[in-house]
Write a protein that holds these residues in place. Structure first.
Motif, PDB file in Angstrom:
ATOM      1  N   GLY A   1       0.819  -1.206   0.000  1.00 46.70           N
ATOM      2  CA  GLY A   1       0.000   0.000   0.000  1.00 46.70           C
ATOM      3  C   GLY A   1       0.853   1.256   0.000  1.00 46.70           C
ATOM      4  N   MET A   2       1.961   1.251   0.741  1.00 49.22           N
ATOM      5  CA  MET A   2       2.840   2.413   0.744  1.00 49.22           C
ATOM      6  C   MET A   2       3.549   2.568  -0.593  1.00 49.22           C
TER       7      MET A   2
ATOM      8  N   SER B   1      -0.301   6.489   9.648  1.00 51.79           N
ATOM      9  CA  SER B   1       0.940   7.059  10.175  1.00 51.79           C
ATOM     10  C   SER B   1       2.082   7.052   9.164  1.00 51.79           C
ATOM     11  N   ASN B   2       2.204   6.001   8.347  1.00 54.58           N
ATOM     12  CA  ASN B   2       3.285   5.976   7.372  1.00 54.58           C
ATOM     13  C   ASN B   2       3.019   6.906   6.195  1.00 54.58           C
ATOM     14  N   THR B   3       1.753   7.156   5.880  1.00 55.67           N
ATOM     15  CA  THR B   3       1.440   8.168   4.874  1.00 55.67           C
ATOM     16  C   THR B   3       1.758   9.555   5.416  1.00 55.67           C
ATOM     17  N   VAL B   4       1.532   9.754   6.717  1.00 52.42           N
ATOM     18  CA  VAL B   4       1.947  11.006   7.351  1.00 52.42           C
ATOM     19  C   VAL B   4       3.456  11.190   7.192  1.00 52.42           C
TER      20      VAL B   4
ATOM     21  N   ASN C   1      -8.048   6.175   8.665  1.00 53.44           N
ATOM     22  CA  ASN C   1      -7.258   5.312   9.536  1.00 53.44           C
ATOM     23  C   ASN C   1      -6.498   6.181  10.545  1.00 53.44           C
ATOM     24  N   PRO C   2      -6.621   5.971  11.855  1.00 52.88           N
ATOM     25  CA  PRO C   2      -7.350   4.890  12.536  1.00 52.88           C
ATOM     26  C   PRO C   2      -8.671   5.317  13.154  1.00 52.88           C
ATOM     27  N   THR C   3      -9.144   6.533  12.837  1.00 54.53           N
ATOM     28  CA  THR C   3     -10.271   7.091  13.587  1.00 54.53           C
ATOM     29  C   THR C   3     -11.638   6.608  13.122  1.00 54.53           C
TER      30      THR C   3
ATOM     31  N   PRO D   1       2.675  12.350  17.306  1.00 56.28           N
ATOM     32  CA  PRO D   1       1.345  11.758  17.185  1.00 56.28           C
ATOM     33  C   PRO D   1       0.653  12.224  15.905  1.00 56.28           C
ATOM     34  N   VAL D   2      -0.220  11.392  15.382  1.00 61.89           N
ATOM     35  CA  VAL D   2      -1.026  11.761  14.220  1.00 61.89           C
ATOM     36  C   VAL D   2      -2.166  12.653  14.680  1.00 61.89           C
TER      37      VAL D   2
END
Length: 405
Positions: free
Chosen positions: A95-96, A121-124, A167-169, A373-374
């Motif tokens: 996906g990444m 988080s990894n897209t962030v 993701n993840p909310t 944090p995201v």
């Protein structure tokens, strides 16, 4: 030719339903000795009987080497494109890899991309620490109110990128409203629809231009492979294939992985129906539990985004998030008490998986103090991926764990 096939309205040929196409589209067994399951082609290169044949293959887009061309992968791409309602698809290794191929393939120095303030988080990391190194401006915006997009759009905006559900909310964003605003400057809208899958949500039908999925999650559904896909118009996908995949990332999907994903895809609509039914029941019970402070699930009445979810999704999927009144410490106690559910960072598997993002962040900060944090992900948030176990067993496990909250 695809068998069976789906045809345009007005044709005399039948139009097959989603489940039928998930099993059959893009593959004709008669071309492969009657094999019901598509064969897996293990080869790194292709041989030709003459220089003329090799020249012809090269002129058709470089069908010379397995990084760019594999028959098994192409069957999967045709099937996914059909199910998503896209003209074409490009599968990649993760996906990444899909996110990286997209952004490196379509953005250049001086371009701007608007992203929702909350992302995986990894897209962030990609948008905050990765692509800005190449002179690409990233503008985080709270897209829960589409009107917030107006002040951020400029003639340099090339992409508007967001997830829904997020993701993840499990937050829901309005695809049609965001797409209408992005159209004012001609920006392409990209939706990561991993949490929903094409069985429940097809963003192109609501005005988006490109759809991204982590194939690792619901589309494969069995937690045993990694993969990603980009879907959209033929020209954009061809560009991403010839530039992004060929020499920017080289993140080719394994043919064995493609075969396994096609196997999982055959049960996608059945699995998503079961995931959605069980998750709604779990969400409703969590909302009534004395230890729970809040619950967010797309199809939970009263949950933020409920009306939008009902408009753009045909089911709520298996992902929900909730917070405990006892916050961070309560979340850790609950996760430690779970017996059936597995503590794990993935989602969309047949097994129920649960994670506490704040704990992951704090663990990472011991070796990477700069980890942040995201946005929108609090210390109390628990992400819960409802699996295909018996619904009563999932709830019994969660209920006994909540007693320790």
């Amino acid at each position: 030719m695809p068998h069976p096939n789906s045809t345009a309205a007005g044709s005399n040929e039948r139009v097959d339903g989603f489940a039928t196409r998930a099993i059959h589209f893009g593959y004709d067994p008669t071309l492969y000795g009657g094999a019901v399951a598509p064969p897996v082609f293990f080869t790194s290169t292709y041989g030709f009987e003459s220089m003329g044949e090799m020249d012809a293959a090269a002129s058709l887009g470089g069908k010379l080497y397995a990084r760019e061309h594999n028959p098994t992968t192409e069957i999967l791409e045709a099937r996914l494109a059909n199910l998503e309602g896209a003209e074409a698809a490009l599968t990649v290794a993760t996906g990444m890899a899909a996110a990286g191929t997209l952004m490196l393939g379509l953005l250049s120095q001086g371009d701007e991309i608007i992203v929702h303030q909350t992302l995986y988080s990894n897209t962030v990391a990609l948008t905050r620490d990765g692509i800005p190194r190449f002179g690409i401006k990233v503008i985080p915006v709270d897209l829960s109110d589409p009107a917030n997009l107006d002040a951020a759009l400029t003639p340099k905006t090339k992409l508007v990128y967001f997830e829904t559900p997020v993701n993840p909310t499990s937050e829901i964003l309005d695809i049609a409203a965001i797409s209408a605003r992005a159209a004012k400057v001609g920006a392409k809208v990209v939706v990561d629809s991993t949490f929903a899958s094409p069985a429940l949500q097809r963003p192109l039908e609501h005005g988006a231009h490109i759809v991204l999925h982590s194939l690792t999650k619901y589309i494969n559904g069995h937690g045993d492979v990694l993969g990603g896909v980009l879907l959209g118009d033929r020209g954009t996908i061809a560009h991403l294939h010839s530039h992004g995949l060929r020499y920017l990332t080289g993140a080719t999907l394994s043919p064995m992985t493609a075969g396994l994903i096609m196997r999982g895809l055959k049960t996608l609509p059945l699995r998503m129906e079961r995931h959605s039914r069980s998750a709604l029941t779990i969400a409703e019970k969590l909302a009534d539990h004395r230890a729970v402070a809040w619950v967010r699930y797309p199809y939970l009445e009263g949950s933020p985004g409920y009306e939008i979810a009902r408009k753009q999704m045909s089911g709520g999927s298996g992902m929900l998030s909730f917070g405990l009144k006892n916050g961070f410490d309560g979340a850790r106690r609950v996760l430690d008490r779970l017996e059936l559910a597995s503590r794990g960072v993935s989602l969309g598997d047949v097994e129920t998986l649960v994670m506490h993002p704040a704990s992951i962040l704090r663990a990472r900060q011991t070796v990477r103090p700069e980890a942040k944090p995201v946005e929108g992900v609090g210390d109390d948030l628990i992400r819960f991926s409802v699996g295909l176990e018996d619904e009563a067993d999932i709830w019994d496990d969660l209920a006994q764990a909540l007693e320790g909250a």
